[in-house]
Design a protein around this motif. Structure first.
Motif, PDB file in Angstrom:
ATOM      1  N   GLN A  77     -16.507  48.328 -66.132  1.00  0.00           N
ATOM      2  CA  GLN A  77     -17.406  48.939 -67.099  1.00  0.00           C
ATOM      3  C   GLN A  77     -17.603  47.967 -68.250  1.00  0.00           C
ATOM      4  N   VAL A  78     -18.854  47.784 -68.635  1.00  0.00           N
ATOM      5  CA  VAL A  78     -19.192  46.913 -69.760  1.00  0.00           C
ATOM      6  C   VAL A  78     -20.050  47.719 -70.724  1.00  0.00           C
ATOM      7  N   VAL A  79     -19.620  47.807 -71.966  1.00  0.00           N
ATOM      8  CA  VAL A  79     -20.373  48.493 -73.013  1.00  0.00           C
ATOM      9  C   VAL A  79     -20.971  47.417 -73.902  1.00  0.00           C
ATOM     10  N   LEU A  80     -22.307  47.464 -74.058  1.00  0.00           N
ATOM     11  CA  LEU A  80     -23.029  46.413 -74.783  1.00  0.00           C
ATOM     12  C   LEU A  80     -23.643  46.928 -76.069  1.00  0.00           C
ATOM     13  N   SER A  81     -23.670  46.082 -77.053  1.00  0.00           N
ATOM     14  CA  SER A  81     -24.534  46.236 -78.219  1.00  0.00           C
ATOM     15  C   SER A  81     -25.067  44.832 -78.498  1.00  0.00           C
ATOM     16  N   PRO A  82     -26.068  44.677 -79.341  1.00  0.00           N
ATOM     17  CA  PRO A  82     -26.618  43.334 -79.537  1.00  0.00           C
ATOM     18  C   PRO A  82     -25.606  42.297 -80.043  1.00  0.00           C
ATOM     19  N   TYR A  83     -24.551  42.746 -80.732  1.00  0.00           N
ATOM     20  CA  TYR A  83     -23.614  41.783 -81.307  1.00  0.00           C
ATOM     21  C   TYR A  83     -22.161  41.995 -80.897  1.00  0.00           C
ATOM     22  N   SER A  84     -21.927  42.801 -79.879  1.00  0.00           N
ATOM     23  CA  SER A  84     -20.571  42.973 -79.377  1.00  0.00           C
ATOM     24  C   SER A  84     -20.621  43.546 -77.968  1.00  0.00           C
ATOM     25  N   TYR A  85     -19.492  43.446 -77.296  1.00  0.00           N
ATOM     26  CA  TYR A  85     -19.349  44.074 -75.987  1.00  0.00           C
ATOM     27  C   TYR A  85     -17.878  44.338 -75.730  1.00  0.00           C
ATOM     28  N   SER A  86     -17.634  45.260 -74.842  1.00  0.00           N
ATOM     29  CA  SER A  86     -16.276  45.631 -74.463  1.00  0.00           C
ATOM     30  C   SER A  86     -16.253  45.829 -72.958  1.00  0.00           C
ATOM     31  N   THR A  87     -15.143  45.481 -72.325  1.00  0.00           N
ATOM     32  CA  THR A  87     -15.034  45.630 -70.866  1.00  0.00           C
ATOM     33  C   THR A  87     -13.800  46.451 -70.517  1.00  0.00           C
ATOM     34  N   TYR A  88     -13.872  47.064 -69.355  1.00  0.00           N
ATOM     35  CA  TYR A  88     -12.770  47.856 -68.843  1.00  0.00           C
ATOM     36  C   TYR A  88     -12.749  47.686 -67.330  1.00  0.00           C
ATOM     37  N   LEU A  89     -11.587  47.414 -66.772  1.00  0.00           N
ATOM     38  CA  LEU A  89     -11.438  47.234 -65.326  1.00  0.00           C
ATOM     39  C   LEU A  89     -10.498  48.308 -64.801  1.00  0.00           C
ATOM     40  N   LEU A  90     -10.990  49.066 -63.827  1.00  0.00           N
ATOM     41  CA  LEU A  90     -10.192  50.098 -63.178  1.00  0.00           C
ATOM     42  C   LEU A  90     -10.042  49.680 -61.717  1.00  0.00           C
ATOM     43  N   THR A  91      -8.799  49.484 -61.253  1.00  0.00           N
ATOM     44  CA  THR A  91      -8.566  49.090 -59.874  1.00  0.00           C
ATOM     45  C   THR A  91      -7.935  50.248 -59.101  1.00  0.00           C
ATOM     46  N   ASN A  92      -8.224  50.262 -57.812  1.00  0.00           N
ATOM     47  CA  ASN A  92      -7.686  51.282 -56.911  1.00  0.00           C
ATOM     48  C   ASN A  92      -7.129  50.568 -55.692  1.00  0.00           C
ATOM     49  N   ASP A  93      -5.857  50.762 -55.410  1.00  0.00           N
ATOM     50  CA  ASP A  93      -5.240  50.161 -54.223  1.00  0.00           C
ATOM     51  C   ASP A  93      -5.429  51.066 -53.037  1.00  0.00           C
TER      52      ASP A  93
END
Length: 93
Positions: A77-93
């Motif tokens: 998941q990537v959350v964007l704004s014009p001057y910042s961003y945040s990422t989140y990784l969810l893994t499933n085995d």
């Protein structure tokens, strides 16, 4: 617009390119199985923000991640704004 790449030896090889849907998801890749290894997701944020009539500080955003096994799946998941961003990784085995 996004590009998924996998590193092999010292070269990045393109696994696929796609555009997100109206929910921001890339449906084309939902059932794609990837082999273990290091990947990077490159998102063309310039294209997205220019379509909104805005400019962005980051022309593209790169998220590198590792799959530990062939049976592992993930959601990025990537959350964007014009001057910042945040990422989140969810893994499933």
């Amino acid at each position: 617009r996004a590009r998924l790449e996998h590193i092999q030896a010292s070269d990045w090889l393109t696994v696929g390119t796609a555009e997100s849907n109206c929910r921001g998801c890339i449906a084309l890749w939902e059932n794609t199985r990837l082999e273990r290894g290091v990947y990077r997701l490159v998102i063309d944020s310039d294209h997205y923000f220019s379509s909104l009539g805005a400019t962005a500080a980051y022309p593209e955003i790169t998220v590198m991640f590792r799959l530990r096994s062939d049976h592992e799946s993930c959601d990025i998941q990537v959350v964007l704004s014009p001057y910042s961003y945040s990422t989140y990784l969810l893994t499933n085995d």
